[in-house]
Design a protein around this motif. Structure first.
Motif, PDB file in Angstrom:
ATOM      1  N   LYS A   1       0.926  -1.334  -0.018  1.00 22.01           N
ATOM      2  CA  LYS A   1       0.016  -0.092  -0.087  1.00 22.01           C
ATOM      3  C   LYS A   1       0.936   1.333  -0.057  1.00 22.01           C
ATOM      4  O   LYS A   1       2.051   1.377   0.383  1.00 22.01           O
ATOM      5  CB  LYS A   1      -0.703   0.036   1.184  1.00 22.01           C
ATOM      6  N   GLY A   2       0.259   2.373  -0.411  1.00 25.14           N
ATOM      7  CA  GLY A   2       1.005   3.652  -0.422  1.00 25.14           C
ATOM      8  C   GLY A   2       2.165   3.928  -1.241  1.00 25.14           C
ATOM      9  O   GLY A   2       3.241   4.773  -1.148  1.00 25.14           O
ATOM     10  N   VAL A   3       2.222   2.990  -2.239  1.00 19.63           N
ATOM     11  CA  VAL A   3       3.300   3.216  -3.350  1.00 19.63           C
ATOM     12  C   VAL A   3       2.897   4.232  -4.450  1.00 19.63           C
ATOM     13  O   VAL A   3       1.726   4.033  -4.850  1.00 19.63           O
ATOM     14  CB  VAL A   3       3.702   2.072  -3.978  1.00 19.63           C
ATOM     15  N   LYS A   4       3.516   5.266  -4.814  1.00 24.63           N
ATOM     16  CA  LYS A   4       3.477   6.059  -5.667  1.00 24.63           C
ATOM     17  C   LYS A   4       4.599   6.111  -6.737  1.00 24.63           C
ATOM     18  O   LYS A   4       5.621   5.945  -6.491  1.00 24.63           O
ATOM     19  CB  LYS A   4       3.525   7.459  -5.117  1.00 24.63           C
ATOM     20  N   PHE A   5       4.132   6.426  -7.964  1.00 27.92           N
ATOM     21  CA  PHE A   5       5.102   6.465  -9.159  1.00 27.92           C
ATOM     22  C   PHE A   5       5.518   7.969  -8.859  1.00 27.92           C
ATOM     23  O   PHE A   5       5.311   8.858  -8.338  1.00 27.92           O
ATOM     24  CB  PHE A   5       4.110   6.398 -10.581  1.00 27.92           C
ATOM     25  N   HIS A   6       6.703   7.967  -9.723  1.00 23.33           N
ATOM     26  CA  HIS A   6       7.455   9.363  -9.726  1.00 23.33           C
ATOM     27  C   HIS A   6       6.605  10.424 -10.300  1.00 23.33           C
ATOM     28  O   HIS A   6       6.634  11.604 -10.406  1.00 23.33           O
ATOM     29  CB  HIS A   6       8.970   9.189 -10.643  1.00 23.33           C
ATOM     30  N   SER A   7       5.616  10.079 -11.045  1.00 22.60           N
ATOM     31  CA  SER A   7       4.661  11.072 -11.767  1.00 22.60           C
ATOM     32  C   SER A   7       3.708  11.592 -10.759  1.00 22.60           C
ATOM     33  O   SER A   7       2.939  12.333 -10.818  1.00 22.60           O
ATOM     34  CB  SER A   7       3.850  10.422 -12.934  1.00 22.60           C
TER      35      SER A   7
ATOM     36  N   GLY B   1       9.559  -3.479 -14.630  1.00 21.24           N
ATOM     37  CA  GLY B   1       9.354  -3.032 -13.420  1.00 21.24           C
ATOM     38  C   GLY B   1       7.774  -2.204 -13.653  1.00 21.24           C
ATOM     39  O   GLY B   1       7.245  -2.299 -14.703  1.00 21.24           O
ATOM     40  N   VAL B   2       7.317  -1.758 -12.701  1.00 18.18           N
ATOM     41  CA  VAL B   2       5.869  -1.443 -12.810  1.00 18.18           C
ATOM     42  C   VAL B   2       5.980   0.148 -13.125  1.00 18.18           C
ATOM     43  O   VAL B   2       6.489   0.930 -12.238  1.00 18.18           O
ATOM     44  CB  VAL B   2       5.169  -1.659 -11.427  1.00 18.18           C
ATOM     45  N   VAL B   3       5.104   0.350 -14.136  1.00 17.91           N
ATOM     46  CA  VAL B   3       4.872   1.699 -14.765  1.00 17.91           C
ATOM     47  C   VAL B   3       3.342   1.911 -14.565  1.00 17.91           C
ATOM     48  O   VAL B   3       2.659   1.081 -14.846  1.00 17.91           O
ATOM     49  CB  VAL B   3       5.490   2.037 -15.868  1.00 17.91           C
ATOM     50  N   PRO B   4       2.871   3.426 -14.697  1.00 19.03           N
ATOM     51  CA  PRO B   4       1.583   3.538 -15.060  1.00 19.03           C
ATOM     52  C   PRO B   4       0.891   2.752 -16.021  1.00 19.03           C
ATOM     53  O   PRO B   4       1.236   2.783 -17.204  1.00 19.03           O
ATOM     54  CB  PRO B   4       1.407   4.894 -14.966  1.00 19.03           C
ATOM     55  N   ALA B   5      -0.329   2.247 -15.919  1.00 16.42           N
ATOM     56  CA  ALA B   5      -1.125   1.679 -16.919  1.00 16.42           C
ATOM     57  C   ALA B   5      -1.493   2.472 -18.000  1.00 16.42           C
ATOM     58  O   ALA B   5      -1.570   3.565 -17.898  1.00 16.42           O
ATOM     59  CB  ALA B   5      -2.621   1.223 -16.365  1.00 16.42           C
TER      60      ALA B   5
ATOM     61  N   VAL C   1       9.173   7.092 -14.985  1.00 21.04           N
ATOM     62  CA  VAL C   1       7.897   6.855 -14.376  1.00 21.04           C
ATOM     63  C   VAL C   1       7.941   5.421 -13.357  1.00 21.04           C
ATOM     64  O   VAL C   1       6.701   4.960 -13.121  1.00 21.04           O
ATOM     65  CB  VAL C   1       7.065   6.774 -15.362  1.00 21.04           C
ATOM     66  N   GLY C   2       9.026   5.363 -12.580  1.00 21.79           N
ATOM     67  CA  GLY C   2       9.036   4.210 -11.825  1.00 21.79           C
ATOM     68  C   GLY C   2       8.514   4.421 -10.239  1.00 21.79           C
ATOM     69  O   GLY C   2       7.679   5.664  -9.966  1.00 21.79           O
TER      70      GLY C   2
END
Lengths: 530, 314
Positions: free
Chosen positions: A114-120, A184-188, A205-206
Motif C-alpha cells: 500500500k502507499g506506493v506512488k509513481f514518480h509522476s 518494473g511497474v509503470v502506470p497503466a 515513471v517508476g
C-alpha cells in the motif's frame, strides 16, 4: 556484515521452506525495510551528492527494451518489480507484500504494497502491475524479458491491490522472474503514447528510491531522491551523479583526486593502483558473474563430446584467472561463485575439472584427432580479461595438439553470432540473477522451450531443467540441479572458468554501500555521505 | 565572388548528398544492429522482429534511405534509437564541445608552433634549430593518447589535481570549463604545434631562397620588414591551408582525447553510436563531419582571396 546477517529477518531457508509448503497457501510475510537493498544505517546522515564513476555508459535507460547490464545497474534504483533478488538467492517482496499459491501451483495471488506512488505522483494499483507485466510478456512489444515470462498465461487485477498471475506449469522461479532485471511497474497505459519508449530516457515513471533528473550521453546520468518513496527514511542521498568515464586511467585519477566518490573497477587488478591511497577504501565482493568458454556444437569437431571433454581437461582455470584478472576472483565449476554455496556442486565432485593432459590426449585420439587440430577462438574487443586469457589458453591447448588461433571481434558482431547460434569456440562473459532456473534454462534447454545457444541438444539436461523448474521443494530442487550440473560437467557445452570479484573503490566518506553480487547498484539506496 | 560561392555551395550540396548515401550504406555494412545490442544474449525472435519493425529495419534498404533523406531535408534528423533524445540536439551539444576543443587547440598550437618554426628557420643549422627540430620530432612521434595520459598522471601526481569529469559549458562557468579543457587542449596542441613548427620552418627556409627575398636583401631592406612584409605574407596561404587541415582533423578525430578526458564531444558520440548501432545519430554525426570538412575547405579557399587579392576564385 555478511549476507546472512543482512537478511536476518527472513532467511533463505525459511522462505524456501515456505515455498515448499506452498501447495496449500504460501504466504510470505511483508519484508521489513531493512531487508531490502542492504542494511539501513543506524547513524546515517541524509543529504549530499554522490559522484559515481562508470566505465561503461548505459546505452539507454529504458528497462523494458534494453537488456544491457550497464542499463540494469542504474535502473534498479529507479524502477521496481514485485520482488527483490536478495544476494542469498531468495526473491524478497518488494512492490509485492506477499502471495498465496493455489494447490495446483499454477495461480499466484499477489498482494501489493500500500502507499506506493509513481514518480509522476499517481498511486500504484493492481491495474498498473498487470499492465506492466502484460506488456513485458507480450513479445510483440519487443522486451528482452519476454522469453523469461513465456510461462505466464494471464495476469489480471482482482481488486485495487491484488493481482492474479496464472502460469502454464509450476515454476519455482516465478517470484525471482518478477524481479528488477527487465521492466518494473509503470502506470497503466504508459506505452500507448507514441514517444513513450524514447521518453523513458528523459523522465522516469517508476516507483524506486530515485528519480531520473538528467541523462546526457557521454557525460552523465543524474538521479535525485524520490521524496514520495514508500520506504520511510530512505534513501539518504539527495543526488547521485553517474559520471561516464570511458577509461580506467582517468577513473583511477578521478578517485585519487576525489572527483569520483565511488566506482567499481572493470579490471579487478587495477585495484593495485589505488590500494593504500589515503582516504580511499577498497572492498572485494563476490559476484554472480561468469567468465566462460562456450563450445558451440555447430562447429566441428566440437560436436563430439570427447573433444569437448578433452578441451576441458586441458584447461587450467586458475592459471587463466591469474593471467587475466590477477587472481582476484574464484575458480568455478558449473555455478557462479555467488551461488556456489546455495546451489553449486563442489569442484572435486564434478568430472573434467582437473587438468589431465594424458587423459585429454587419449580422448582426442579416440575422437580421431591423435595429432590435434586447428581451432579458432573468438574473443570480444574491449573485454580486457579475454586478451590475456586467450594467450594463456593457446598455450594450454597447445599441450594436447590443438593449434589455437585467436580472432577478436567487436561486441555487435559477437552478439549477432551468438543469437544466430553460430558462436563456435568463444569466450563469454555473462551474469545471472540468483536462481538456477534463470541461470540455466534459457541458455541450455533445447529449443523451442529454451534458446540452446550452444546447439547442445541434450535431452537429459533438458529433462532435468524442466524438473528443476517445476519442483518447489528446496531440497529436491537442489538435488535436481546437482544432477544437472553433473551432466553439464560431463558433456561440456561450456567451460565456466571463474567469477571475477566486484572491486569497489570508495572515498571513506561514502558509508554503508554494499555491492550486490549482480553488480547492480542497489547499495546506493542505503549509502550515505559522512 | 557570389557566383563562385553559389557554385561551391551547390557542389557541396551534391557532395553531401553522395556522402549521405555512402554513410548510410557504410553504417549498415557493419554486422549486427541496434536490436541485437538491445536484446543482448536474451534475444527472443518475436521480440527482435517487433523491435526491427519499430525501428523500420524490416523495410527495404532503399526505402529506409529515402525515408531518412526526406526527413533530413526538412531538418528532421529523428530521435536517437538508444538514448531517446533528438539527434539534432545531441549532435549540436557534442559539436559545441569539439569545436571549442578544435579552435582552442588551433589557437594554442599556432601560438607555440609558428614562433618556434620562425625561430628555427632564422637559426637554420644552429643550436636553436636543432633543439626545435628535436622537440618537433618528439611531438610528432608521441601518440596523442600517450601525451594526454602523461599529462593527466603527471599533473595528478604533482599537484594532487585532475580535471573535473563532468563537462561544464563556458556559458555556465568559464573557470570550470577552462579547467576541464586545459589538459585535452594542451595534449592536442603539443602534437599540432610540432607539425606547425616543422611546416613553418620548412616554408620559411624555402622562401628565403626565393628571388624576391634576395632582391630585398640586396636593396638593403631590414630583416624585420623582409620577414613580416614579404616572407610571412607569402607563406600565409600554405599556412592557412595547413590550419584548415588541422581543424578538420581535430573535428573529425578527437575521439581519443575526448575519451581520455571524458569530454562529451562528437568523436565520442560517434564511437558510442557505432557500438550501439544507433543509426540516426551515426548518420547525422558522420554527415556533420563531412559538411564541416567542406565548409572549412570553402572558408580556406575564400581566405586566399583575402590574403592575396591577386588570387582569382573561379
Amino acid at each position: 556484515m555478511s549476507s546472512s546477517d543482512m537478511f536476518g529477518l527472513i532467511d533463505r531457508r525459511t522462505l524456501l521452506a515456505m515455498g515448499g509448503l506452498a501447495a496449500a497457501a504460501a504466504i510470505i510475510r511483508p519484508a521489513a525495510a531493512a531487508d531490502l537493498y542492504g542494511p539501513k544505517a543506524a547513524d546515517a546522515k541524509s543529504g549530499g551528492t554522490l559522484n559515481m564513476g562508470l566505465l561503461v555508459e548505459p546505452p539507454g535507460l529504458d528497462p523494458f527494451h534494453q537488456a544491457a547490464d550497464a542499463r540494469i545497474r542504474l535502473t534498479v534504483l529507479i524502477y521496481q518489480g514485485l520482488f527483490y533478488e536478495s544476494p542469498d538467492g531468495t526473491a524478497m517482496p518488494l512492490l509485492a507484500e506477499g502471495f498465496d499459491l493455489s494447490s495446483d501451483r499454477l495461480v499466484y495471488t499477489i498482494r501489493l504494497r500500500k502507499g506506493v506512488k509513481f514518480h509522476s505522483g499517481e498511486a500504484m494499483t493492481a491495474k498498473d502491475v498487470a499492465y506492466s507485466y502484460n506488456y513485458i510478456r507480450d513479445a510483440k512489444n519487443g522486451s528482452p524479458g519476454a522469453g523469461d515470462f513465456a510461462m505466464i498465461t494471464a495476469i489480471e487485477p482482482t481488486d485495487e491491490l491484488t493481482v492474479k498471475i496464472t502460469i502454464s506449469a509450476p515454476n519455482a522461479a516465478l517470484p525471482m522472474t518478477l524481479g528488477n532485471k527487465y521492466g518494473g511497474v509503470v502506470p497503466a497505459g504508459y506505452f500507448e503514447a507514441a514517444d513513450a519508449k524514447t521518453k523513458l530516457n528523459q523522465a522516469s515513471v517508476g516507483t524506486g528510491p530515485f528519480k531520473l533528473a538528467e541523462f546526457k550521453p557521454n557525460s552523465n546520468a543524474t538521479l535525485v531522491r524520490n521524496a514520495d518513496y514508500w520506504e520511510p527514511g530512505v534513501p539518504y542521498l539527495d543526488r547521485i551523479n553517474f559520471v561516464f568515464v570511458p577509461n580506467a586511467a582517468s577513473l583511477l585519477v578521478g578517485l585519487r583526486n576525489k572527483r569520483i566518490d565511488i566506482a567499481t573497477l572493470a579490471r579487478p587488478q587495477d585495484v593495485k593502483q589505488v590500494e593504500g591511497v589515503a582516504g580511499l577504501v577498497v572492498e572485494r565482493k563476490p559476484s554472480f558473474n561468469q567468465k566462460a568458454i562456450d563450445l558451440g556444437a555447430e562447429l566441428k569437431p566440437l560436436d563430439d563430446e570427447r573433444v569437448r571433454r578433452a578441451i576441458s581437461l586441458a584447461v587450467d582455470k586458475d592459471e587463466i584467472m591469474r593471467a587475466s584478472i590477477g587472481g582476484l576472483g574464484n575458480v568455478i565449476g558449473t555455478m557462479v561463485a555467488g551461488m556456489q554455496e546455495s546451489w553449486g556442486v563442489p569442484l572435486d565432485k564434478l568430472p573434467n575439472q582437473k587438468v589431465d593432459i594424458a587423459a585429454a590426449r587419449k580422448l582426442l585420439a579416440e575422437a580421431g584427432h591423435p595429432d590435434g587440430f586447428a581451432l579458432t577462438l573468438t574473443s570480444i574487443i574491449g573485454y580486457d580479461w579475454m586478451d590475456a586469457a586467450a594467450v594463456t589458453l593457446r598455450e594450454q591447448l597447445g599441450k594436447i595438439g590443438i593449434n589455437l588461433s585467436i580472432q577478436r571481434v567487436e561486441l555487435g558482431v559477437w552478439v549477432k553470432n551468438f543469437q544466430s547460434k553460430q558462436m563456435g569456440f568463444t569466450f563469454n562473459d555473462w551474469a545471472t540473477v540468483p536462481d538456477p532456473n534463470l541461470l540455466f534454462y534459457r541458455h541450455f534447454h533445447k529449443a523451442p522451450e529454451g534458446a540452446d545457444f550452444r546447439n547442445w541438444k541434450n535431452d537429459k539436461a533438458s529433462a532435468l531443467l524442466d524438473e528443476g523448474r517445476t519442483e518447489n521443494d528446496p531440497a529436491k530442487r537442489r538435488e535436481i540441479y546437482t544432477r544437472y550440473q553433473q551432466v553439464m560437467a560431463e558433456s561440456v557445452p561450456t567451460i565456466m572458468l571463474f567469477s571475477a570479484d566486484h572491486m569497489v573503490v570508495r572515498n571513506d566518506k561514502v558509508r554503508n554501500y554494499d555491492q550486490h553480487p549482480t553488480g547492480w547498484y542497489y547499495g546506493l539506496a542505503r549509502a550515505w555521505i559522512a | 565572388m557570389a557566383i563562385y560561392l553559389a557554385k561551391r555551395l551547390a557542389a557541396s550540396a551534391v557532395t553531401a548528398l553522395l556522402a549521405s548515401l555512402v554513410v548510410f550504406l557504410l553504417v549498415r555494412s557493419v554486422p549486427g544492429d541496434v536490436v541485437g545490442q538491445m536484446l543482448g544474449q536474451t534475444s527472443d525472435p518475436v521480440a527482435a522482429k517487433a523491435l526491427r519493425e519499430f525501428f523500420g529495419l524490416d523495410q527495404p534498404i532503399w526505402r529506409q534511405y529515402f525515408g531518412w533523406l526526406a526527413r533530413v531535408l526538412t531538418a528532421d534528423f529523428g530521435t536517437s534509437w538508444t538514448r531517446g533524445q533528438p539527434v539534432l540536439g545531441m549532435i549540436g551539444a557534442a559539436l559545441a564541445v569539439t569545436i571549442q576543443l578544435a579552435f582552442a587547440t588551433l589557437f594554442l598550437a599556432t601560438l607555440i608552433g609558428v614562433p618556434l618554426g620562425i625561430l628555427a628557420a632564422m637559426h637554420e643549422g644552429g643550436a636553436i634549430d636543432r633543439t626545435v627540430q628535436a622537440l618537433n620530432l618528439l611531438g610528432l612521434a608521441a601518440p596523442v593518447f600517450w601525451i594526454g595520459l602523461m599529462l593527466l598522471v603527471g599533473v595528478s601526481s604533482g599537484f594532487d589535481w585532475s580535471p573535473p569529469l563532468m563537462y561544464v559549458p563556458p556559458t555556465q562557468s568559464l573557470f570550470e570549463n577552462l579547467s576541464i579543457m586545459a589538459l585535452p587542449v594542451l595534449s592536442l596542441a603539443l602534437l599540432q604545434a610540432a607539425a606547425y613548427s616543422q611546416f613553418v620552418r620548412q616554408s620559411i627556409i624555402s622562401a628565403l631562397g626565393q628571388d624576391y627575398v634576395r632582391t630585398a636583401i640586396a636593396k638593403g631592406v631590414s630583416t624585420r620588414v623582409i620577414f613580416f612584409k614579404h616572407l610571412l605574407r607569402n607563406i600565409a596561404i600554405p599556412l592557412v591551408t595547413f590550419m584548415g587541415l588541422i581543424l578538420i582533423q581535430i573535428l573529425g578525430g578527437a575521439v581519443i582525447i575526448e575519451s581520455l578526458f571524458a569530454l562529451p564531444g562528437l568523436g565520442r558520440l560517434l564511437l558510442s553510436s557505432i557500438e550501439t548501432r544507433d543509426y540516426p545519430v551515426l548518420q547525422a554525426g558522420l554527415l556533420a563531419v563531412v559538411v564541416i570538412a567542406m565548409l572549412v575547405n570553402l572558408a580556406v579557399d575564400l581566405s586566399y582571396r583575402i590574403i592575396d587579392p591577386r588570387v582569382r576564385l573561379s
